[in-house]
Design a protein around this motif. Sequence first.
Motif, PDB file in Angstrom:
ATOM      1  N   LEU A  95       0.831  -1.207   0.000  1.00 35.83           N
ATOM      2  CA  LEU A  95       0.000   0.000   0.000  1.00 35.83           C
ATOM      3  C   LEU A  95       0.866   1.257   0.000  1.00 35.83           C
ATOM      4  CD1 LEU A  95      -2.808   1.239   0.103  1.00 35.83           C
ATOM      5  CD2 LEU A  95      -2.734   1.071   2.595  1.00 35.83           C
ATOM      6  N   ASP A  96       1.929   1.269   0.797  1.00 32.78           N
ATOM      7  CA  ASP A  96       2.834   2.417   0.804  1.00 32.78           C
ATOM      8  C   ASP A  96       3.417   2.661  -0.584  1.00 32.78           C
ATOM      9  OD1 ASP A  96       2.614   3.294   3.416  1.00 32.78           O
ATOM     10  OD2 ASP A  96       4.227   2.015   4.157  1.00 32.78           O
ATOM     11  N   GLU A  97       3.821   1.580  -1.251  1.00 29.83           N
ATOM     12  CA  GLU A  97       4.414   1.740  -2.577  1.00 29.83           C
ATOM     13  C   GLU A  97       3.379   2.203  -3.593  1.00 29.83           C
ATOM     14  OE1 GLU A  97       7.715   1.367  -5.397  1.00 29.83           O
ATOM     15  OE2 GLU A  97       7.251   2.105  -3.386  1.00 29.83           O
ATOM     16  N   THR A  98       2.157   1.711  -3.490  1.00 31.25           N
ATOM     17  CA  THR A  98       1.100   2.143  -4.397  1.00 31.25           C
ATOM     18  C   THR A  98       0.829   3.634  -4.230  1.00 31.25           C
ATOM     19  OG1 THR A  98       0.057  -0.040  -4.331  1.00 31.25           O
ATOM     20  CG2 THR A  98      -1.308   1.803  -5.051  1.00 31.25           C
ATOM     21  N   LEU A  99       0.695   4.089  -2.987  1.00 35.38           N
ATOM     22  CA  LEU A  99       0.386   5.499  -2.738  1.00 35.38           C
ATOM     23  C   LEU A  99       1.597   6.403  -2.937  1.00 35.38           C
ATOM     24  CD1 LEU A  99      -1.999   5.171   0.335  1.00 35.38           C
ATOM     25  CD2 LEU A  99      -2.574   5.409  -2.086  1.00 35.38           C
ATOM     26  N   ARG A 100       2.798   5.817  -2.913  1.00 35.21           N
ATOM     27  CA  ARG A 100       3.989   6.605  -3.259  1.00 35.21           C
ATOM     28  C   ARG A 100       4.015   6.875  -4.757  1.00 35.21           C
ATOM     29  NH1 ARG A 100       8.587   6.367  -5.795  1.00 35.21           N
ATOM     30  NH2 ARG A 100       8.196   4.211  -6.422  1.00 35.21           N
ATOM     31  N   LEU A 101       3.814   5.823  -5.533  1.00 32.36           N
ATOM     32  CA  LEU A 101       3.917   5.942  -6.980  1.00 32.36           C
ATOM     33  C   LEU A 101       2.677   6.573  -7.599  1.00 32.36           C
ATOM     34  CD1 LEU A 101       5.949   5.251  -9.193  1.00 32.36           C
ATOM     35  CD2 LEU A 101       4.897   2.982  -9.374  1.00 32.36           C
ATOM     36  N   TYR A 102       1.517   6.352  -6.974  1.00 32.35           N
ATOM     37  CA  TYR A 102       0.251   6.880  -7.503  1.00 32.35           C
ATOM     38  C   TYR A 102      -0.503   7.626  -6.404  1.00 32.35           C
ATOM     39  CZ  TYR A 102       1.498   3.130 -10.721  1.00 32.35           C
ATOM     40  OH  TYR A 102       2.182   2.300 -11.582  1.00 32.35           O
ATOM     41  N   PRO A 103       0.044   8.736  -5.923  1.00 31.14           N
ATOM     42  CA  PRO A 103      -0.631   9.476  -4.841  1.00 31.14           C
ATOM     43  C   PRO A 103      -2.001   9.952  -5.296  1.00 31.14           C
ATOM     44  CG  PRO A 103       1.117  10.804  -5.819  1.00 31.14           C
ATOM     45  CD  PRO A 103       1.266   9.427  -6.377  1.00 31.14           C
ATOM     46  N   ARG A 147      15.574   5.471  -4.932  1.00 33.05           N
ATOM     47  CA  ARG A 147      16.261   4.830  -6.051  1.00 33.05           C
ATOM     48  C   ARG A 147      15.206   4.236  -6.984  1.00 33.05           C
ATOM     49  NH1 ARG A 147      20.200   0.243  -4.258  1.00 33.05           N
ATOM     50  NH2 ARG A 147      18.199  -0.824  -3.947  1.00 33.05           N
ATOM     51  N   ASP A 148      15.356   4.473  -8.274  1.00 34.44           N
ATOM     52  CA  ASP A 148      14.390   4.015  -9.269  1.00 34.44           C
ATOM     53  C   ASP A 148      12.966   4.410  -8.866  1.00 34.44           C
ATOM     54  OD1 ASP A 148      16.428   2.750 -10.759  1.00 34.44           O
ATOM     55  OD2 ASP A 148      16.304   0.971  -9.495  1.00 34.44           O
ATOM     56  N   PRO A 149      12.689   5.692  -8.762  1.00 37.13           N
ATOM     57  CA  PRO A 149      11.384   6.120  -8.235  1.00 37.13           C
ATOM     58  C   PRO A 149      10.206   5.719  -9.106  1.00 37.13           C
ATOM     59  CG  PRO A 149      12.581   7.988  -9.133  1.00 37.13           C
ATOM     60  CD  PRO A 149      13.544   6.843  -9.093  1.00 37.13           C
ATOM     61  N   GLY A 150      10.432   5.456 -10.393  1.00 37.27           N
ATOM     62  CA  GLY A 150       9.338   5.086 -11.265  1.00 37.27           C
ATOM     63  C   GLY A 150       9.026   3.595 -11.273  1.00 37.27           C
ATOM     64  N   VAL A 151       9.762   2.812 -10.486  1.00 33.74           N
ATOM     65  CA  VAL A 151       9.579   1.358 -10.443  1.00 33.74           C
ATOM     66  C   VAL A 151       8.696   0.987  -9.259  1.00 33.74           C
ATOM     67  CG1 VAL A 151      10.749  -0.872 -10.170  1.00 33.74           C
ATOM     68  CG2 VAL A 151      11.775   0.932 -11.588  1.00 33.74           C
ATOM     69  N   PHE A 152       7.722   0.113  -9.482  1.00 29.49           N
ATOM     70  CA  PHE A 152       6.864  -0.383  -8.407  1.00 29.49           C
ATOM     71  C   PHE A 152       7.623  -1.467  -7.653  1.00 29.49           C
ATOM     72  CE2 PHE A 152       3.582  -3.238  -6.702  1.00 29.49           C
ATOM     73  CZ  PHE A 152       2.779  -2.339  -6.021  1.00 29.49           C
ATOM     74  N   ASP A 153       8.043  -1.164  -6.427  1.00 30.46           N
ATOM     75  CA  ASP A 153       8.894  -2.082  -5.648  1.00 30.46           C
ATOM     76  C   ASP A 153       8.490  -2.030  -4.173  1.00 30.46           C
ATOM     77  OD1 ASP A 153      10.863  -3.671  -4.561  1.00 30.46           O
ATOM     78  OD2 ASP A 153      12.456  -2.161  -4.759  1.00 30.46           O
ATOM     79  N   PRO A 154       7.512  -2.838  -3.768  1.00 31.39           N
ATOM     80  CA  PRO A 154       7.096  -2.827  -2.358  1.00 31.39           C
ATOM     81  C   PRO A 154       8.224  -3.163  -1.388  1.00 31.39           C
ATOM     82  CG  PRO A 154       5.493  -4.001  -3.703  1.00 31.39           C
ATOM     83  CD  PRO A 154       6.683  -3.753  -4.571  1.00 31.39           C
ATOM     84  N   ASP A 155       9.202  -3.935  -1.842  1.00 38.67           N
ATOM     85  CA  ASP A 155      10.294  -4.331  -0.941  1.00 38.67           C
ATOM     86  C   ASP A 155      11.191  -3.166  -0.556  1.00 38.67           C
ATOM     87  OD1 ASP A 155       9.566  -7.013  -0.746  1.00 38.67           O
ATOM     88  OD2 ASP A 155      10.641  -7.543  -2.579  1.00 38.67           O
TER      89      ASP A 155
END
Length: 466
Positions: free
Chosen positions: A270-278, A318-326
């Motif tokens: 969820l954090d990664e989703t809302l980071r990349l797609y606020p 790092r690689d801000p446009g990549v979806f990476d939950p880890d």
Amino acid sequence: MWLTGLLAAAALVLTAPRWLPARVVALRAKVFAKVNGDNAITFPNAQVGPERFQEVYGHPAANGRSRGAALSDLFWYWLSPGAEVHQEHLEAGPRYDDVARTTRALLSGPADELADAAARCAGRVLDELVTGRVTPVRLRDLMVPVWAEYCYELVFGEPCPRAARDLIAGHADDVVTALKCTGLRHPARRERLTRYLARRVAAGDVRRPLPASLSPAERVHYLQGTFFNTAVVQLSEAMAHLLLALAQHPEVADRLRRDPADDRYFAHVLDETLRLYPLFGIAHRITTGEIDLGGGTTFPEGTVLCFSYPDYHAAGHRDPGVFDPDRWARVPARAAHHIPFGVAANRPCPAWRLSPLALRAATAEVLRRFTLHSTVTHTRSLPNRGPCLLVRADGPPPRHLAALGAFLRVRDRWEDVWRSVVQLVLGTVMVLHARRLRLAGRYFETHDTAGCPPGHRPPDHRERAE
């Protein structure tokens, strides 16, 4: 000569999905930038980088909400009726405090009950609307009825009748469609929900007392704007982004499906989703006093501060446009440039506790029933509403799944060409209409700085308790 021109024109048409949408989006951005005039500043920028973003966002003088910003006329236009009592747009003061208390009360409850209600609403809607072996859906459209039912239960404390769900979903869809500039607003459609809520409020059906500082009509508009507009739309958008990300990263979906009790991993997803797609592109605040950051950087009273969530969330990763939950196992959310629910010092989202609980429960219901597949473009604004294929999880994938995915991809590319032109035209029309109506500007010409009519003093909550 004519043949060369014909070939050039054909090449432009055939390659339009590749170049036209980006050009139109850039042009739309210029149109909207002019709404604010010259007193708007967007952050982060060269003067205020991401390391000071939250400092400015949370500054005590960065607390004006609507009064004095031309951009407010546009947001009030999109959110009407009742933008003047929408919690996000109320100026600081007793009225805001009264409304915020009511919102917190309606959103409160034991975590397991809030999650169970979300799972129940999601399961009921999914079983009703998705009946095929393979079902093409628009994820946002599928999720709006789920959260319409959920928010109805939060407000009225009972299961949502189908007629009420249709009213709420129609209203929410009309608001978000106008916000995305993919369609014009329809005041009559919104008014139908207003009339329904007025009857329910007059009958005393709301499960918590409504703000005493608001008039009867304002209480109706408060519910309509806060719960059946913003709450439904934002939960639906968040869920659509989350499910579309899972559809395009099946390894993440498989991990969630294998271990639905892994709260920590879901939090990372969820954090990664809302980071990349606020959910917010820009949040604006108006300075109610001077902000002096030192070093010659000062923002005078009346400055419109525009905080860019996408730019801030991309900074420092790092690689801000990549979806990476880890990445969230390596970087704690508190140490990152990450404010999915705003900042604590400046009215964070009142659903910051409820939303993760509800989204997790609803996601588990989707993954229990389906695998998700999508090949479309995934952008923050989600104007395509998240085209996706839902495949029943209790059997092998169909043989024609790849062909369906190719169809989705091609259709989405060409839809994007037409949609971007529609957004440019309708967005311009609505900007001009909003500027002519001046809903926010006219309101504050007849109300004080807190948004109250002359001579009005909201009752103190201690007086009401007596």
